[in-house]
Design a protein around this motif. Sequence first.
Motif, PDB file in Angstrom:
ATOM      1  N   CYS A 314      13.380  50.361  19.741  1.00  0.00           N
ATOM      2  CA  CYS A 314      13.151  50.142  21.172  1.00  0.00           C
ATOM      3  C   CYS A 314      13.006  48.650  21.478  1.00  0.00           C
ATOM      4  N   LEU A 317      16.470  47.063  21.464  1.00  0.00           N
ATOM      5  CA  LEU A 317      17.230  47.397  22.674  1.00  0.00           C
ATOM      6  C   LEU A 317      16.702  46.632  23.885  1.00  0.00           C
ATOM      7  N   GLU A 318      15.393  46.499  23.971  1.00  0.00           N
ATOM      8  CA  GLU A 318      14.818  45.721  25.063  1.00  0.00           C
ATOM      9  C   GLU A 318      15.269  44.267  24.996  1.00  0.00           C
ATOM     10  N   ILE A 320      18.104  43.135  23.529  1.00  0.00           N
ATOM     11  CA  ILE A 320      19.545  43.080  23.812  1.00  0.00           C
ATOM     12  C   ILE A 320      19.804  43.142  25.314  1.00  0.00           C
ATOM     13  N   PHE A 321      19.080  44.009  26.022  1.00  0.00           N
ATOM     14  CA  PHE A 321      19.280  44.184  27.455  1.00  0.00           C
ATOM     15  C   PHE A 321      18.353  43.297  28.294  1.00  0.00           C
ATOM     16  N   SER A 392      17.825  55.962  14.237  1.00  0.00           N
ATOM     17  CA  SER A 392      18.099  54.858  15.153  1.00  0.00           C
ATOM     18  C   SER A 392      19.237  55.207  16.110  1.00  0.00           C
ATOM     19  N   THR A 396      18.610  55.570  20.149  1.00  0.00           N
ATOM     20  CA  THR A 396      19.397  54.740  21.071  1.00  0.00           C
ATOM     21  C   THR A 396      19.912  55.593  22.231  1.00  0.00           C
ATOM     22  N   TRP A 399      16.846  56.198  24.455  1.00  0.00           N
ATOM     23  CA  TRP A 399      16.415  55.019  25.205  1.00  0.00           C
ATOM     24  C   TRP A 399      17.381  54.716  26.345  1.00  0.00           C
ATOM     25  N   LEU A 400      18.684  54.753  26.071  1.00  0.00           N
ATOM     26  CA  LEU A 400      19.666  54.449  27.110  1.00  0.00           C
ATOM     27  C   LEU A 400      19.634  55.490  28.228  1.00  0.00           C
ATOM     28  N   CYS A 404      17.781  52.665  30.263  1.00  0.00           N
ATOM     29  CA  CYS A 404      18.828  51.669  30.487  1.00  0.00           C
ATOM     30  C   CYS A 404      18.560  50.908  31.776  1.00  0.00           C
ATOM     31  N   ILE A 432      24.315  50.336  17.098  1.00  0.00           N
ATOM     32  CA  ILE A 432      22.889  50.123  16.834  1.00  0.00           C
ATOM     33  C   ILE A 432      22.470  50.753  15.511  1.00  0.00           C
ATOM     34  N   THR A 446      21.741  42.097  14.114  1.00  0.00           N
ATOM     35  CA  THR A 446      22.845  42.919  14.604  1.00  0.00           C
ATOM     36  C   THR A 446      24.127  42.718  13.812  1.00  0.00           C
TER      37      THR A 446
END
Length: 570
Positions: A314, A317-318, A320-321, A392, A396, A399-400, A404, A432, A446
């Motif tokens: 998480c 991802l936070e 990355i975005f 993972s 993902t 989470w998305l 997202c 991911i 990554t």
Amino acid sequence: MFVEGSSTLVALGEAGRAADRAVASGAETVGTFVPGTLVLQDGGVEHGEFEVREHEDSVVRRLEHKRERWPLSSALLLVSPKGEVLRARGERGLLRAAHLLTEAELAVGFTGLAAQALDARDAATCEHFLELASANGGGGPALEKVERGLVAKRKRMRAPSDAAVRELRSRATRVRAAAAQRAWAIREHLGGDASDEATHGLHKLTLELDPGHAAARQRVVDGLPVGVELPEGFDALEWMEFTRATRRNPVRRLRVSPADTDAEPSPAEVALVAATSEWRDDLVGFQSERLLIVTPLARPGAIARCLLLGELVCAALESIFAVESAPEATPPLVLYLYESKDEYLEQNANKHTEMGAGLAWTAGHYDLNAKISRIFLPEGQDAWESVMQTYSHELTHHWLHLRCPGVPALVRGKRDTSLPGYWIVEGFAGFIDEVRFDVPNASWETANPQSSRLDLVANASEKALVPWERLFGLSHRALMDMKAGAATPVDSSWYLGRRRAVNWRHQFYNQGATICRFLFHAEDGARRAALLEFVRAYYSNEEEGLDVEKAFGLSVEELGKLAVAYARGV
């Protein structure tokens, strides 16, 4: 560190330096030999009286008529008979040395027990202890002597009495307990100045050798979060992993509130009640910053592993975005952690018919309708390594679907499965799941040079790949109806002579992940923003944003060819 027998500090080594030279020293160390055990870089373990001579860059052992010397750079650990650390070459060196010292002690102890079993004419027990001695690096004249004796006396061996076998097994337990106490003494001597890695490693080693070690078990109890009660006869190693995880990511234990309470339940409490009603009534909930893990309290180590990796995924991802911290009122992502594969299949096989028979081959999945990740973890650390990718990947998706950024509130969590562009869903999750997550150090990378997905795309023939126009146009619903096609052998760039048979269904995932990896990393990340915007458009159900050519300025064929070229160049 170098201390005299009374534990008075005499010299302090600077961790991380090549030879760990002392940075503080006292004159009283000159000409002073102290009893101890020296562990060397090459794995050797020496006993006797030693002196550390900084000015000569050596450690010296006193023998009757001579002195033996080793360079300080070859000395990992010098420890007294009581476990006092006289010198350590950095904390990582100390941990390795503790394992080497333990193995040496076990090898000697089990060799001695093998000799006793031989004297008792117990062939089976003798062989058992010989195997244990060898497994711990045992060898040399003592072990060879027992092996020769076993060969010579085998025909005269007799069945031992039950009492004799019990006594030998009891002695084996004492051998392990003595080695455990040595590891624990080293840990305790380090005190609060050692790193978490060193103290945790020595704590774990102690319990692996002696699960009943009272002080080590009590330290586990002392570290538990408030509200967590241990079952009788608890597995201390499992709970130690749990306590370590909750120190890094604090958790709150949830309980089902009494029916007559006036308090408004939180979203996490509502989720726990729902799980209890549909699954089993002995469930517990552990809520961390981003996750709610609902599970039977049977495998705390599995809870810890899920918690640490889940929070790390998480966080990645936070990052990355570029997501700022979620509001405190944001409900956590809910994960059901099943006790076993059988329970996972029993609870899910009839609920998720869209997955068909494939559920039996999974370690977990994201339930799109219930908005819950459902997984089980096999036993053992090695098994956990094998399912990290699945976890993972599914998290993902989770989470998305619910987090997202930029997705309007009215459509969040309401994905249209008829939309084209489903490649972005599986492709981004596939990207991911091959991120290199370093759970102990809470970091990630990554750029993974050993990507099996890229490997299978880079080496596939044109025939083995899903046609690019078809791949980019598939919806979720259409993918479920797509025939897998014949399996085609694909060579590997990493392993000489190794081939894998893949079909179109496999390559849909691999090609999608390759496209995402290319768009994220290639051209110094120049296309990254467009990739993330495509993700947002899909989860926002914006079909106009899913035109590949408009989104990336490339035709589907051009994008596919560039991605394959990228995969071949990694």
